[in-house]
Design a protein around this motif. Sequence first.
Motif, PDB file in Angstrom:
ATOM      1  N   ASN A  83       0.834  -1.200   0.000  1.00  0.00           N
ATOM      2  CA  ASN A  83       0.000   0.000   0.000  1.00  0.00           C
ATOM      3  C   ASN A  83       0.869   1.251   0.000  1.00  0.00           C
ATOM      4  OD1 ASN A  83      -2.308  -1.657   0.229  1.00  0.00           O
ATOM      5  ND2 ASN A  83      -2.202  -1.601   2.477  1.00  0.00           N
ATOM      6  N   SER A  84       0.255   2.368  -0.316  1.00  0.00           N
ATOM      7  CA  SER A  84       0.959   3.657  -0.320  1.00  0.00           C
ATOM      8  C   SER A  84       2.273   3.565  -1.086  1.00  0.00           C
ATOM      9  CB  SER A  84       1.228   4.127   1.112  1.00  0.00           C
ATOM     10  OG  SER A  84       0.036   4.233   1.853  1.00  0.00           O
ATOM     11  N   LEU A  85       2.190   3.000  -2.267  1.00  0.00           N
ATOM     12  CA  LEU A  85       3.396   2.755  -3.055  1.00  0.00           C
ATOM     13  C   LEU A  85       4.077   4.055  -3.463  1.00  0.00           C
ATOM     14  CD1 LEU A  85       2.120  -0.268  -5.103  1.00  0.00           C
ATOM     15  CD2 LEU A  85       4.214  -0.235  -3.744  1.00  0.00           C
ATOM     16  N   LYS A  86       5.401   3.989  -3.510  1.00  0.00           N
ATOM     17  CA  LYS A  86       6.235   5.133  -3.872  1.00  0.00           C
ATOM     18  C   LYS A  86       7.050   4.799  -5.116  1.00  0.00           C
ATOM     19  CE  LYS A  86       6.918   6.130   1.057  1.00  0.00           C
ATOM     20  NZ  LYS A  86       7.931   6.320   2.130  1.00  0.00           N
ATOM     21  N   PRO A  87       7.494   5.794  -5.878  1.00  0.00           N
ATOM     22  CA  PRO A  87       8.324   5.503  -7.057  1.00  0.00           C
ATOM     23  C   PRO A  87       9.565   4.670  -6.712  1.00  0.00           C
ATOM     24  CG  PRO A  87       7.544   7.744  -7.147  1.00  0.00           C
ATOM     25  CD  PRO A  87       7.127   7.211  -5.800  1.00  0.00           C
ATOM     26  N   GLU A  88      10.120   4.840  -5.530  1.00  0.00           N
ATOM     27  CA  GLU A  88      11.309   4.068  -5.151  1.00  0.00           C
ATOM     28  C   GLU A  88      10.994   2.598  -4.860  1.00  0.00           C
ATOM     29  OE1 GLU A  88      10.237   6.957  -3.795  1.00  0.00           O
ATOM     30  OE2 GLU A  88      10.596   6.991  -1.611  1.00  0.00           O
ATOM     31  N   ASP A  89       9.732   2.232  -4.829  1.00  0.00           N
ATOM     32  CA  ASP A  89       9.353   0.818  -4.704  1.00  0.00           C
ATOM     33  C   ASP A  89       9.437   0.099  -6.047  1.00  0.00           C
ATOM     34  OD1 ASP A  89       6.736   1.817  -2.441  1.00  0.00           O
ATOM     35  OD2 ASP A  89       8.705   0.997  -1.930  1.00  0.00           O
ATOM     36  N   THR A  90       9.676   0.832  -7.105  1.00  0.00           N
ATOM     37  CA  THR A  90       9.804   0.238  -8.442  1.00  0.00           C
ATOM     38  C   THR A  90      10.942  -0.759  -8.477  1.00  0.00           C
ATOM     39  OG1 THR A  90       8.869   2.145  -9.586  1.00  0.00           O
ATOM     40  CG2 THR A  90      10.360   0.751 -10.858  1.00  0.00           C
ATOM     41  N   GLY A  91      10.721  -1.865  -9.176  1.00  0.00           N
ATOM     42  CA  GLY A  91      11.758  -2.874  -9.336  1.00  0.00           C
ATOM     43  C   GLY A  91      11.145  -4.249  -9.485  1.00  0.00           C
ATOM     44  N   VAL A  92      12.025  -5.232  -9.442  1.00  0.00           N
ATOM     45  CA  VAL A  92      11.575  -6.618  -9.520  1.00  0.00           C
ATOM     46  C   VAL A  92      11.464  -7.174  -8.098  1.00  0.00           C
ATOM     47  CG1 VAL A  92      12.059  -8.920 -10.413  1.00  0.00           C
ATOM     48  CG2 VAL A  92      12.689  -6.907 -11.756  1.00  0.00           C
ATOM     49  N   TYR A  93      10.350  -7.837  -7.849  1.00  0.00           N
ATOM     50  CA  TYR A  93      10.120  -8.456  -6.543  1.00  0.00           C
ATOM     51  C   TYR A  93      10.233  -9.969  -6.683  1.00  0.00           C
ATOM     52  CZ  TYR A  93       8.842  -4.029  -4.520  1.00  0.00           C
ATOM     53  OH  TYR A  93       8.895  -2.733  -4.048  1.00  0.00           O
ATOM     54  N   TYR A  94      11.065 -10.540  -5.834  1.00  0.00           N
ATOM     55  CA  TYR A  94      11.318 -11.974  -5.848  1.00  0.00           C
ATOM     56  C   TYR A  94      10.802 -12.612  -4.557  1.00  0.00           C
ATOM     57  CZ  TYR A  94      14.710 -10.903  -9.535  1.00  0.00           C
ATOM     58  OH  TYR A  94      15.316 -10.466 -10.679  1.00  0.00           O
ATOM     59  N   CYS A  95      10.229 -13.765  -4.707  1.00  0.00           N
ATOM     60  CA  CYS A  95       9.875 -14.603  -3.578  1.00  0.00           C
ATOM     61  C   CYS A  95      11.017 -15.598  -3.371  1.00  0.00           C
ATOM     62  CB  CYS A  95       8.570 -15.323  -3.919  1.00  0.00           C
ATOM     63  SG  CYS A  95       8.020 -16.511  -2.709  1.00  0.00           S
ATOM     64  N   ALA A  96      11.417 -15.809  -2.124  1.00  0.00           N
ATOM     65  CA  ALA A  96      12.502 -16.733  -1.819  1.00  0.00           C
ATOM     66  C   ALA A  96      12.130 -17.528  -0.579  1.00  0.00           C
ATOM     67  CB  ALA A  96      13.802 -15.978  -1.595  1.00  0.00           C
ATOM     68  N   ALA A  97      12.593 -18.771  -0.528  1.00  0.00           N
ATOM     69  CA  ALA A  97      12.181 -19.640   0.579  1.00  0.00           C
ATOM     70  C   ALA A  97      13.305 -20.569   1.004  1.00  0.00           C
ATOM     71  CB  ALA A  97      10.958 -20.463   0.167  1.00  0.00           C
ATOM     72  N   ASP A  98      13.220 -20.967   2.254  1.00  0.00           N
ATOM     73  CA  ASP A  98      14.183 -21.929   2.776  1.00  0.00           C
ATOM     74  C   ASP A  98      13.555 -22.616   3.992  1.00  0.00           C
ATOM     75  OD1 ASP A  98      17.710 -21.761   2.503  1.00  0.00           O
ATOM     76  OD2 ASP A  98      16.606 -23.278   3.639  1.00  0.00           O
ATOM     77  N   GLN A  99      14.191 -23.679   4.390  1.00  0.00           N
ATOM     78  CA  GLN A  99      13.700 -24.394   5.567  1.00  0.00           C
ATOM     79  C   GLN A  99      14.100 -23.654   6.847  1.00  0.00           C
ATOM     80  OE1 GLN A  99      14.947 -28.476   5.766  1.00  0.00           O
ATOM     81  NE2 GLN A  99      13.456 -29.013   7.329  1.00  0.00           N
ATOM     82  N   PHE A 100      15.273 -23.010   6.785  1.00  0.00           N
ATOM     83  CA  PHE A 100      15.809 -22.328   7.963  1.00  0.00           C
ATOM     84  C   PHE A 100      16.062 -20.858   7.652  1.00  0.00           C
ATOM     85  CE2 PHE A 100      16.280 -26.364   9.847  1.00  0.00           C
ATOM     86  CZ  PHE A 100      16.828 -27.227   8.920  1.00  0.00           C
ATOM     87  N   LEU A 101      16.251 -20.080   8.735  1.00  0.00           N
ATOM     88  CA  LEU A 101      16.665 -18.693   8.566  1.00  0.00           C
ATOM     89  C   LEU A 101      18.066 -18.673   7.974  1.00  0.00           C
ATOM     90  CD1 LEU A 101      15.450 -17.069  11.906  1.00  0.00           C
ATOM     91  CD2 LEU A 101      14.648 -16.524   9.618  1.00  0.00           C
ATOM     92  N   THR A 102      18.248 -17.914   6.904  1.00  0.00           N
ATOM     93  CA  THR A 102      19.520 -17.856   6.218  1.00  0.00           C
ATOM     94  C   THR A 102      19.645 -16.523   5.496  1.00  0.00           C
ATOM     95  OG1 THR A 102      20.887 -18.866   4.499  1.00  0.00           O
ATOM     96  CG2 THR A 102      18.514 -19.030   4.233  1.00  0.00           C
ATOM     97  N   SER A 103      20.865 -16.093   5.256  1.00  0.00           N
ATOM     98  CA  SER A 103      21.054 -14.830   4.544  1.00  0.00           C
ATOM     99  C   SER A 103      20.817 -14.986   3.051  1.00  0.00           C
ATOM    100  CB  SER A 103      22.474 -14.302   4.783  1.00  0.00           C
ATOM    101  OG  SER A 103      23.425 -15.252   4.370  1.00  0.00           O
TER     102      SER A 103
END
Length: 118
Positions: A83-103
């Motif tokens: 919500n309340s999107l800004k021009p700086e929110d422009t870009g590609v959005y990726y979904c990423a997943a893992d079994q554990f917390l990881t960088s």
Amino acid sequence: QVQLVESGGGLVQAGGSLRLSCVASGSIFLINVIDWYHQSPGKQREMVARIVGTANTNYADSVKGRFTISRDNAKNTVFLQMNSLKPEDTGVYYCAADQFLTSIPKYWGQGTQVTVSS
């Protein structure tokens, strides 16, 4: 293996909203942590939202109060309400997943483009 497919990107005016979806398939039991990353042109990919389990969420400061991550286990889908999107929110959005917390999550989607016009 886990497959992730994002959808919901598009062109929106500043102040508008979009809802991104990430559908998971394959070895779903391997997924406990799901992140949404944002990559602007010429910049590094940045994690903007994370959900651990079903309700433990974290957000980057840049999106706090504007973005909401949620999970529908029945549909194997994670959402990012923006919500309340800004021009700086422009870009590609990726979904990423893992079994554990990881960088660096193990599983990635192909990304969906979001463009916010001023």
